[in-house]
Design a protein around this motif. Structure first.
Motif, PDB file in Angstrom:
ATOM      1  N   LEU A   1       0.984   6.093   2.869  1.00 51.27           N
ATOM      2  CA  LEU A   1      -0.184   5.269   3.168  1.00 51.27           C
ATOM      3  C   LEU A   1      -1.237   5.387   2.066  1.00 51.27           C
ATOM      4  O   LEU A   1      -1.347   4.518   1.214  1.00 51.27           O
ATOM      5  CB  LEU A   1      -0.790   5.675   4.521  1.00 51.27           C
ATOM      6  CG  LEU A   1       0.067   5.427   5.762  1.00 51.27           C
ATOM      7  CD1 LEU A   1      -0.640   5.941   7.003  1.00 51.27           C
ATOM      8  CD2 LEU A   1       0.368   3.943   5.903  1.00 51.27           C
ATOM      9  N   LEU A   2      -1.999   6.461   2.106  1.00 49.33           N
ATOM     10  CA  LEU A   2      -3.117   6.631   1.179  1.00 49.33           C
ATOM     11  C   LEU A   2      -2.602   6.680  -0.256  1.00 49.33           C
ATOM     12  O   LEU A   2      -1.753   7.490  -0.594  1.00 49.33           O
ATOM     13  CB  LEU A   2      -3.884   7.907   1.525  1.00 49.33           C
ATOM     14  CG  LEU A   2      -5.316   8.011   1.036  1.00 49.33           C
ATOM     15  CD1 LEU A   2      -6.160   6.851   1.548  1.00 49.33           C
ATOM     16  CD2 LEU A   2      -5.933   9.320   1.478  1.00 49.33           C
ATOM     17  N   GLY A   3      -3.080   5.767  -1.068  1.00 50.82           N
ATOM     18  CA  GLY A   3      -2.647   5.690  -2.454  1.00 50.82           C
ATOM     19  C   GLY A   3      -1.459   4.767  -2.657  1.00 50.82           C
ATOM     20  O   GLY A   3      -1.155   4.386  -3.778  1.00 50.82           O
TER      21      GLY A   3
ATOM     22  N   LEU B   1      -5.494   0.140   2.152  1.00 54.63           N
ATOM     23  CA  LEU B   1      -6.061   1.338   2.772  1.00 54.63           C
ATOM     24  C   LEU B   1      -7.026   2.018   1.798  1.00 54.63           C
ATOM     25  O   LEU B   1      -6.708   2.997   1.144  1.00 54.63           O
ATOM     26  CB  LEU B   1      -4.956   2.311   3.201  1.00 54.63           C
ATOM     27  CG  LEU B   1      -5.423   3.494   4.047  1.00 54.63           C
ATOM     28  CD1 LEU B   1      -6.060   3.026   5.344  1.00 54.63           C
ATOM     29  CD2 LEU B   1      -4.267   4.436   4.342  1.00 54.63           C
ATOM     30  N   ASP B   2      -8.225   1.451   1.722  1.00 53.76           N
ATOM     31  CA  ASP B   2      -9.283   2.038   0.908  1.00 53.76           C
ATOM     32  C   ASP B   2     -10.206   2.847   1.813  1.00 53.76           C
ATOM     33  O   ASP B   2      -9.952   2.991   3.008  1.00 53.76           O
ATOM     34  CB  ASP B   2     -10.038   0.964   0.127  1.00 53.76           C
ATOM     35  CG  ASP B   2     -10.685  -0.085   1.026  1.00 53.76           C
ATOM     36  OD1 ASP B   2     -10.810   0.130   2.254  1.00 53.76           O
ATOM     37  OD2 ASP B   2     -11.082  -1.136   0.496  1.00 53.76           O
ATOM     38  N   SER B   3     -11.276   3.375   1.258  1.00 51.65           N
ATOM     39  CA  SER B   3     -12.162   4.253   2.034  1.00 51.65           C
ATOM     40  C   SER B   3     -12.787   3.529   3.222  1.00 51.65           C
ATOM     41  O   SER B   3     -12.923   4.108   4.307  1.00 51.65           O
ATOM     42  CB  SER B   3     -13.246   4.852   1.144  1.00 51.65           C
ATOM     43  OG  SER B   3     -14.011   3.830   0.533  1.00 51.65           O
TER      44      SER B   3
ATOM     45  N   VAL C   1     -10.172   3.244   5.947  1.00 52.50           N
ATOM     46  CA  VAL C   1      -9.980   4.522   6.648  1.00 52.50           C
ATOM     47  C   VAL C   1     -11.024   4.658   7.755  1.00 52.50           C
ATOM     48  O   VAL C   1     -10.709   5.024   8.886  1.00 52.50           O
ATOM     49  CB  VAL C   1     -10.050   5.718   5.666  1.00 52.50           C
ATOM     50  CG1 VAL C   1     -10.175   7.038   6.414  1.00 52.50           C
ATOM     51  CG2 VAL C   1      -8.823   5.738   4.763  1.00 52.50           C
TER      52      VAL C   1
ATOM     53  N   GLY D   1      -7.172  14.095   3.255  1.00 52.24           N
ATOM     54  CA  GLY D   1      -6.184  13.177   2.690  1.00 52.24           C
ATOM     55  C   GLY D   1      -4.803  13.332   3.292  1.00 52.24           C
ATOM     56  O   GLY D   1      -4.049  12.364   3.382  1.00 52.24           O
TER      57      GLY D   1
ATOM     58  N   PHE E   1      -3.807  11.013   6.243  1.00 50.72           N
ATOM     59  CA  PHE E   1      -3.424   9.639   5.926  1.00 50.72           C
ATOM     60  C   PHE E   1      -2.348   9.561   4.857  1.00 50.72           C
ATOM     61  O   PHE E   1      -2.155   8.512   4.250  1.00 50.72           O
ATOM     62  CB  PHE E   1      -4.663   8.843   5.496  1.00 50.72           C
ATOM     63  CG  PHE E   1      -5.614   8.602   6.624  1.00 50.72           C
ATOM     64  CD1 PHE E   1      -5.476   7.506   7.446  1.00 50.72           C
ATOM     65  CD2 PHE E   1      -6.637   9.496   6.883  1.00 50.72           C
ATOM     66  CE1 PHE E   1      -6.342   7.293   8.508  1.00 50.72           C
ATOM     67  CE2 PHE E   1      -7.515   9.297   7.936  1.00 50.72           C
ATOM     68  CZ  PHE E   1      -7.362   8.188   8.752  1.00 50.72           C
ATOM     69  N   ALA E   2      -1.626  10.647   4.632  1.00 51.34           N
ATOM     70  CA  ALA E   2      -0.587  10.662   3.600  1.00 51.34           C
ATOM     71  C   ALA E   2       0.572   9.738   3.956  1.00 51.34           C
ATOM     72  O   ALA E   2       1.044   8.963   3.122  1.00 51.34           O
ATOM     73  CB  ALA E   2      -0.087  12.081   3.372  1.00 51.34           C
TER      74      ALA E   2
ATOM     75  N   LEU F   1      -0.211  10.578  10.139  1.00 46.87           N
ATOM     76  CA  LEU F   1      -1.263   9.952  10.934  1.00 46.87           C
ATOM     77  C   LEU F   1      -0.891   9.959  12.411  1.00 46.87           C
ATOM     78  O   LEU F   1      -1.715  10.285  13.269  1.00 46.87           O
ATOM     79  CB  LEU F   1      -1.531   8.527  10.443  1.00 46.87           C
ATOM     80  CG  LEU F   1      -2.620   7.755  11.173  1.00 46.87           C
ATOM     81  CD1 LEU F   1      -3.952   8.503  11.147  1.00 46.87           C
ATOM     82  CD2 LEU F   1      -2.786   6.366  10.570  1.00 46.87           C
TER      83      LEU F   1
END
Length: 85
Positions: free
Chosen positions: A33-35, A40-42, A45, A67, A70-71, A76
């Motif tokens: 997810l994150l990255g 999925l930006d700040s 989130v 982090g 939301f990896a 999650l």
């Protein structure tokens, strides 16, 4: 709510909050997810946390989030399961 139900709910929330137009239905627990998802930006989130709080009655403190939460879809879903448990 069992783990499969939590996973399904998380996938629906991801789809709704990030406007993925059904793409989340192809995600597995290992989907990054994150990255990995540009959607999925700040701000997303924050919106996702708000949706989890509103729809599932969770209380999420700032200190509860990092982090790793939301990896992946699985991390999650595990976070949500732990909060519901």
């Amino acid at each position: 709510m069992d783990k499969d139900q939590v996973l399904g709910h998380v996938l629906r929330l991801l789809d709704d909050v990030l406007s993925l137009d059904g793409r989340s239905q192809t995600f597995t627990r290992d989907t990054a997810l994150l990255g990995a998802l540009p959607e999925l930006d700040s701000m997303a989130v924050v919106s996702l946390i708000t949706a989890l709080e509103e729809q599932l009655g969770l209380v999420v403190d700032d200190d509860d989030i990092d982090g790793d939460t939301f990896a992946t879809v699985g991390s999650l879903a595990d976070f949500v399961s732990a909060r519901l448990g």
